[in-house]
Design a protein around this motif. Structure first.
Motif, PDB file in Angstrom:
ATOM      1  N   VAL A  18       1.077  -1.050  -0.003  1.00  0.00           N
ATOM      2  CA  VAL A  18      -0.082  -0.128   0.086  1.00  0.00           C
ATOM      3  C   VAL A  18       0.891   1.106   0.009  1.00  0.00           C
ATOM      4  CG1 VAL A  18      -1.637   1.317   1.288  1.00  0.00           C
ATOM      5  CG2 VAL A  18      -1.907  -0.974   1.080  1.00  0.00           C
ATOM      6  N   ALA A  19       1.847   1.239   0.769  1.00  0.00           N
ATOM      7  CA  ALA A  19       2.819   2.361   0.873  1.00  0.00           C
ATOM      8  C   ALA A  19       3.584   2.792  -0.609  1.00  0.00           C
ATOM      9  CB  ALA A  19       3.820   2.305   1.802  1.00  0.00           C
ATOM     10  N   LYS A  20       3.800   1.953  -1.327  1.00  0.00           N
ATOM     11  CA  LYS A  20       4.423   1.893  -2.524  1.00  0.00           C
ATOM     12  C   LYS A  20       3.192   2.390  -3.697  1.00  0.00           C
ATOM     13  CE  LYS A  20       8.307  -1.206  -1.911  1.00  0.00           C
ATOM     14  NZ  LYS A  20       8.945  -2.548  -2.221  1.00  0.00           N
ATOM     15  N   ALA A  23       2.621   5.919  -2.792  1.00  0.00           N
ATOM     16  CA  ALA A  23       3.688   6.951  -3.317  1.00  0.00           C
ATOM     17  C   ALA A  23       3.604   7.552  -4.595  1.00  0.00           C
ATOM     18  CB  ALA A  23       5.063   6.411  -3.005  1.00  0.00           C
ATOM     19  N   ALA A  24       2.920   6.875  -5.590  1.00  0.00           N
ATOM     20  CA  ALA A  24       2.631   7.258  -6.932  1.00  0.00           C
ATOM     21  C   ALA A  24       1.804   8.015  -7.130  1.00  0.00           C
ATOM     22  CB  ALA A  24       2.763   5.811  -7.789  1.00  0.00           C
ATOM     23  N   SER A  29       3.387  13.376  -1.342  1.00  0.00           N
ATOM     24  CA  SER A  29       5.006  13.832  -1.468  1.00  0.00           C
ATOM     25  C   SER A  29       5.653  12.850  -0.485  1.00  0.00           C
ATOM     26  CB  SER A  29       4.929  15.310  -0.817  1.00  0.00           C
ATOM     27  OG  SER A  29       4.505  15.493   0.577  1.00  0.00           O
ATOM     28  N   SER A  30       5.328  12.178   0.372  1.00  0.00           N
ATOM     29  CA  SER A  30       6.272  10.840   0.888  1.00  0.00           C
ATOM     30  C   SER A  30       5.212   9.791   1.625  1.00  0.00           C
ATOM     31  CB  SER A  30       6.960  11.406   2.007  1.00  0.00           C
ATOM     32  OG  SER A  30       6.066  12.145   3.278  1.00  0.00           O
ATOM     33  N   SER A  31       5.771   8.606   1.496  1.00  0.00           N
ATOM     34  CA  SER A  31       4.833   7.438   1.902  1.00  0.00           C
ATOM     35  C   SER A  31       5.878   6.517   2.542  1.00  0.00           C
ATOM     36  CB  SER A  31       4.297   6.692   0.744  1.00  0.00           C
ATOM     37  OG  SER A  31       3.520   5.845   1.267  1.00  0.00           O
ATOM     38  N   GLU A  32       5.557   5.924   3.880  1.00  0.00           N
ATOM     39  CA  GLU A  32       6.265   5.192   4.434  1.00  0.00           C
ATOM     40  C   GLU A  32       5.481   4.265   5.398  1.00  0.00           C
ATOM     41  OE1 GLU A  32       9.589   5.884   4.598  1.00  0.00           O
ATOM     42  OE2 GLU A  32       9.578   7.702   3.818  1.00  0.00           O
ATOM     43  N   TYR A  33       5.856   2.929   5.302  1.00  0.00           N
ATOM     44  CA  TYR A  33       4.970   1.924   6.156  1.00  0.00           C
ATOM     45  C   TYR A  33       5.904   1.981   7.518  1.00  0.00           C
ATOM     46  CZ  TYR A  33       8.283  -1.566   4.295  1.00  0.00           C
ATOM     47  OH  TYR A  33       9.533  -2.296   4.055  1.00  0.00           O
TER      48      TYR A  33
END
Length: 80
Positions: A18-20, A23-24, A29-33
């Motif tokens: 989901v985080a990946k 991110a698209a 602007s940022s995405s982290e698990y």
């Protein structure tokens, strides 16, 4: 520019995927698990609060694997 953090819970075992995926998306602007009560934390941005609410947040919430989200608008950033 209006920014917010979104705290996201996902289906079990889907946080990294989901985080990946998030991110698209435009406006992310940022995405982290992460670990803890939420599985993914993203930072989103838009030109206005209206655009954030009507375009960016709904596109995030429609991503496959998300079970719950909490949007936390940034009141005022600290710049160093």
């Amino acid at each position: 520019m209006v920014e917010a953090f979104m705290l996201i819970q996902t289906e079990v075992g889907r946080a990294e995927v989901v985080a990946k995926q998030l991110a698209a998306l435009p406006g992310v602007s940022s995405s982290e698990y992460v670990t803890g009560p939420y599985d993914v934390v993203i930072r989103v941005e838009a030109a206005s609060a209206s655009e954030l609410e009507s375009v960016v947040v709904p596109s995030v919430q429609q991503a496959m694997g998300i079970t719950r989200s909490l949007t936390c608008p940034i009141a005022d950033g600290v710049h160093t």
